[in-house]
Design a protein around this motif. Structure first.
Motif, PDB file in Angstrom:
ATOM      1  N   VAL A   8      39.297  72.583  17.608  1.00 30.90           N
ATOM      2  CA  VAL A   8      38.718  72.624  16.262  1.00 30.90           C
ATOM      3  C   VAL A   8      37.233  72.395  16.439  1.00 30.90           C
ATOM      4  O   VAL A   8      36.807  71.288  16.793  1.00 30.90           O
ATOM      5  N   GLU A   9      36.442  73.434  16.238  1.00 27.56           N
ATOM      6  CA  GLU A   9      35.024  73.361  16.605  1.00 27.56           C
ATOM      7  C   GLU A   9      34.156  74.109  15.608  1.00 27.56           C
ATOM      8  O   GLU A   9      34.609  74.531  14.546  1.00 27.56           O
ATOM      9  N   GLY A  10      32.879  74.241  15.961  1.00 25.71           N
ATOM     10  CA  GLY A  10      31.926  74.934  15.087  1.00 25.71           C
ATOM     11  C   GLY A  10      31.051  73.950  14.346  1.00 25.71           C
ATOM     12  O   GLY A  10      30.662  72.905  14.896  1.00 25.71           O
ATOM     13  N   ALA A  11      30.722  74.258  13.099  1.00 29.58           N
ATOM     14  CA  ALA A  11      29.801  73.438  12.303  1.00 29.58           C
ATOM     15  C   ALA A  11      30.527  72.230  11.724  1.00 29.58           C
ATOM     16  O   ALA A  11      30.682  72.090  10.501  1.00 29.58           O
ATOM     17  N   LEU A  12      30.967  71.356  12.607  1.00 29.32           N
ATOM     18  CA  LEU A  12      31.732  70.178  12.209  1.00 29.32           C
ATOM     19  C   LEU A  12      31.114  68.926  12.819  1.00 29.32           C
ATOM     20  O   LEU A  12      30.677  68.947  13.971  1.00 29.32           O
ATOM     21  N   PRO A  13      31.086  67.825  12.066  1.00 28.80           N
ATOM     22  CA  PRO A  13      30.543  66.582  12.635  1.00 28.80           C
ATOM     23  C   PRO A  13      31.339  66.070  13.830  1.00 28.80           C
ATOM     24  O   PRO A  13      30.783  65.509  14.773  1.00 28.80           O
ATOM     25  N   THR A  14      32.669  66.261  13.816  1.00 36.11           N
ATOM     26  CA  THR A  14      33.521  65.719  14.873  1.00 36.11           C
ATOM     27  C   THR A  14      34.488  66.790  15.378  1.00 36.11           C
ATOM     28  O   THR A  14      35.626  66.899  14.890  1.00 36.11           O
ATOM     29  N   PRO A  15      34.077  67.614  16.324  1.00 33.88           N
ATOM     30  CA  PRO A  15      35.011  68.611  16.898  1.00 33.88           C
ATOM     31  C   PRO A  15      36.237  67.910  17.489  1.00 33.88           C
ATOM     32  O   PRO A  15      36.155  66.776  17.972  1.00 33.88           O
ATOM     33  N   LEU A  16      37.357  68.590  17.431  1.00 36.72           N
ATOM     34  CA  LEU A  16      38.624  67.995  17.872  1.00 36.72           C
ATOM     35  C   LEU A  16      39.322  68.882  18.895  1.00 36.72           C
ATOM     36  O   LEU A  16      39.138  70.093  18.912  1.00 36.72           O
TER      37      LEU A  16
END
Length: 200
Positions: free
Chosen positions: A66-74
């Motif tokens: 889970v990535e991209g423009a996210l504060p906390t990629p998972l």
């Protein structure tokens, strides 16, 4: 050196130095002993030989990035999803209805730090999510679609079907979008979710 080797050596030594009569008696008495010694020695060799099987390779657990423009990629495994709030959704195809179980896409993005609700107003409204299968197939969801304060579509990331593991061809994870009239976005073999912001 095995026992029968010693007996054989001793026999040959006697046969070389003894008379013909003695050699005959030696052969008559020692031949059975040589046979028994050879059998015992061979049996010990067979039982003492240990065959070590190569250790089986342990497959790494499947991971959903889970990535991209996210504060906390998972990086989520099935074990991680099992610890999150669970949801179900059904899909019907070719006269068969399947009940899928998994985690709401909304909950996964919240865990990754995405701001829904009022946090979506303004530039974040021009944001979307790309879901990718391991075969390269990709589909898109606008983020307001899955926000309960907008459309609130209950899209789930499934890891079970009818109470069991997903069918092999659908593993490791599957998107289930039950409100779509066509199921083209309910892709299986899901490996990545990527959030894209058009207006940073």
């Amino acid at each position: 050196m095995h026992v029968w080797h010693v007996l054989l050596w001793f026999t040959l030594l006697l046969m070389k130095s003894a008379s013909a009569k003695v050699r005959w008696h030696v052969a008559a008495y020692l031949a059975p002993l040589l046979v028994v010694a050879a059998l015992i020695s061979g049996d010990r060799l067979a039982t003492s030989t240990t065959v070590y099987a190569a250790p089986e390779a342990v497959a790494a657990p499947a991971v959903l990035e889970v990535e991209g423009a996210l504060p906390t990629p998972l990086s989520l495994t099935a074990e991680d999803l099992a610890k999150m709030p669970r949801a179900t959704a059904t899909l019907s195809s070719d006269g068969t209805t399947t009940t899928y179980e998994g985690v709401l896409l909304y909950d996964i993005l919240v865990k990754a730090g995405w701001q829904f609700g009022r946090g979506m107003t303004g530039k974040p409204m021009a944001s979307y999510l790309i879901a990718s299968g391991k075969d390269g197939y990709e589909v898109v969801f606008a983020l307001p679609e899955i926000d309960p304060q907008f459309s609130g579509a209950k899209v789930i990331i499934a890891d079970k079907a009818d109470g069991a593991a997903l069918p092999a061809r659908e593993q490791p994870f599957r998107i289930v979008a039950p409100e779509d009239k066509m199921h083209a976005r309910s892709i299986y073999s899901l490996v990545k979710l990527e959030v894209v912001r058009l207006r940073p």
